[in-house]
Write a protein that holds these residues in place. Structure first.
Motif, short mmCIF file in Angstrom:
data_model
loop_
_atom_site.label_atom_id
_atom_site.label_comp_id
_atom_site.label_asym_id
_atom_site.label_seq_id
_atom_site.Cartn_x
_atom_site.Cartn_y
_atom_site.Cartn_z
N GLN A 128 1.47 2.34 -10.22
CA GLN A 128 1.36 0.93 -10.60
C GLN A 128 1.38 0.05 -9.36
N GLY A 129 0.48 -0.92 -9.33
CA GLY A 129 0.44 -1.86 -8.21
C GLY A 129 1.47 -2.97 -8.34
N THR A 157 -9.34 -2.58 -2.75
CA THR A 157 -8.57 -2.56 -1.50
C THR A 157 -8.30 -1.10 -1.14
N PRO A 158 -9.22 -0.49 -0.38
CA PRO A 158 -9.09 0.94 -0.11
C PRO A 158 -7.99 1.32 0.87
N GLU A 159 -7.40 0.36 1.54
CA GLU A 159 -6.33 0.69 2.47
C GLU A 159 -4.98 0.24 1.95
N VAL A 160 -3.98 1.01 2.23
CA VAL A 160 -2.61 0.68 1.82
C VAL A 160 -2.03 -0.28 2.85
N LEU A 208 -0.87 -0.60 -3.66
CA LEU A 208 -1.60 0.47 -4.33
C LEU A 208 -3.03 0.54 -3.80
N LYS A 209 -3.49 1.74 -3.51
CA LYS A 209 -4.85 1.95 -3.02
C LYS A 209 -5.80 1.90 -4.21
N THR A 210 -6.77 0.98 -4.16
CA THR A 210 -7.74 0.83 -5.25
C THR A 210 -9.14 0.79 -4.66
N LEU A 214 8.38 -4.34 3.83
CA LEU A 214 7.70 -3.27 3.12
C LEU A 214 7.55 -3.63 1.65
N VAL A 215 6.43 -3.24 1.08
CA VAL A 215 6.22 -3.41 -0.36
C VAL A 215 6.77 -2.16 -1.03
N ILE A 216 7.70 -2.35 -1.96
CA ILE A 216 8.32 -1.24 -2.68
C ILE A 216 7.85 -1.29 -4.13
#
Length: 175
Positions: free
Chosen positions: A155-156, A136-139, A131-133, A147-149
């Protein structure tokens, strides 16, 4: 009526624990980690509890402790670890893996691409990558395996990691 000897009861109980442990482990989807080490340790403790039932006939408290241990380590722990092996995020990742594999086979491809996984995830309402926050501005983990699913785009966590090994063989684990 003659009762069954403690040795026979303990042997039957240990045999049932072995059968339950194997069936419970094999009931877990092969794409998931089956936690063989933890299951083996649990089975060893259950067999030790059966040994307590076999050897100690004098004290009722030891027999009760052995029986409760046998029940917990031989039945409850293997069954619950199998039941809890598929939380919702893992079920979502397994469904995405099935959809991505079907899409790759439909295209006559021998490998599931990242694009296939992204399309399958988005079709089910989820997202790929972290999740882009603000922090952590990058995915991350959205361009290459694993891969993160995420089951929900906003939701992160919870999330699952999905990788395809040897083309069409999916491996899913919590991450």
């Amino acid at each position: 009526m003659k009762s069954v000897s403690p040795a026979v009861r303990a042997s039957v109980a240990a045999g049932l624990c072995v059968v339950i442990a194997i069936v419970a482990a094999l009931a877990v989807d092969s794409r998931l980690d089956r936690h063989w080490v933890i299951r083996g340790i649990t089975l060893a403790v259950a067999i030790c509890c059966a040994g307590v039932l076999w050897t100690d006939k004098r004290r009722k408290a030891r027999q009760i402790i052995g029986f409760v241990g046998l029940l917990m380590f031989g039945l409850v722990f293997p069954v619950t670890s199998t039941t809890w092996s598929q939380p919702p995020e893992i079920k979502f990742a397994l469904a995405v893996a099935d959809d991505a594999k079907a899409a790759a086979q439909k295209q006559a491809s021998s490998v599931v691409s990242v694009a296939d996984v992204k399309a399958a995830t988005e079709a089910r309402g989820g997202a790929v990558g972290t999740l882009k926050t603000d922090r952590t501005p990058e995915v991350r983990n959205a361009d290459a395996y694993p891969l993160v699913i995420r089951a929900k785009k906003d939701q992160g966590r919870p999330r699952a990691c999905l990788a395809f090994e040897h083309g069409l063989d999916a491996k899913v684990r919590p991450c």
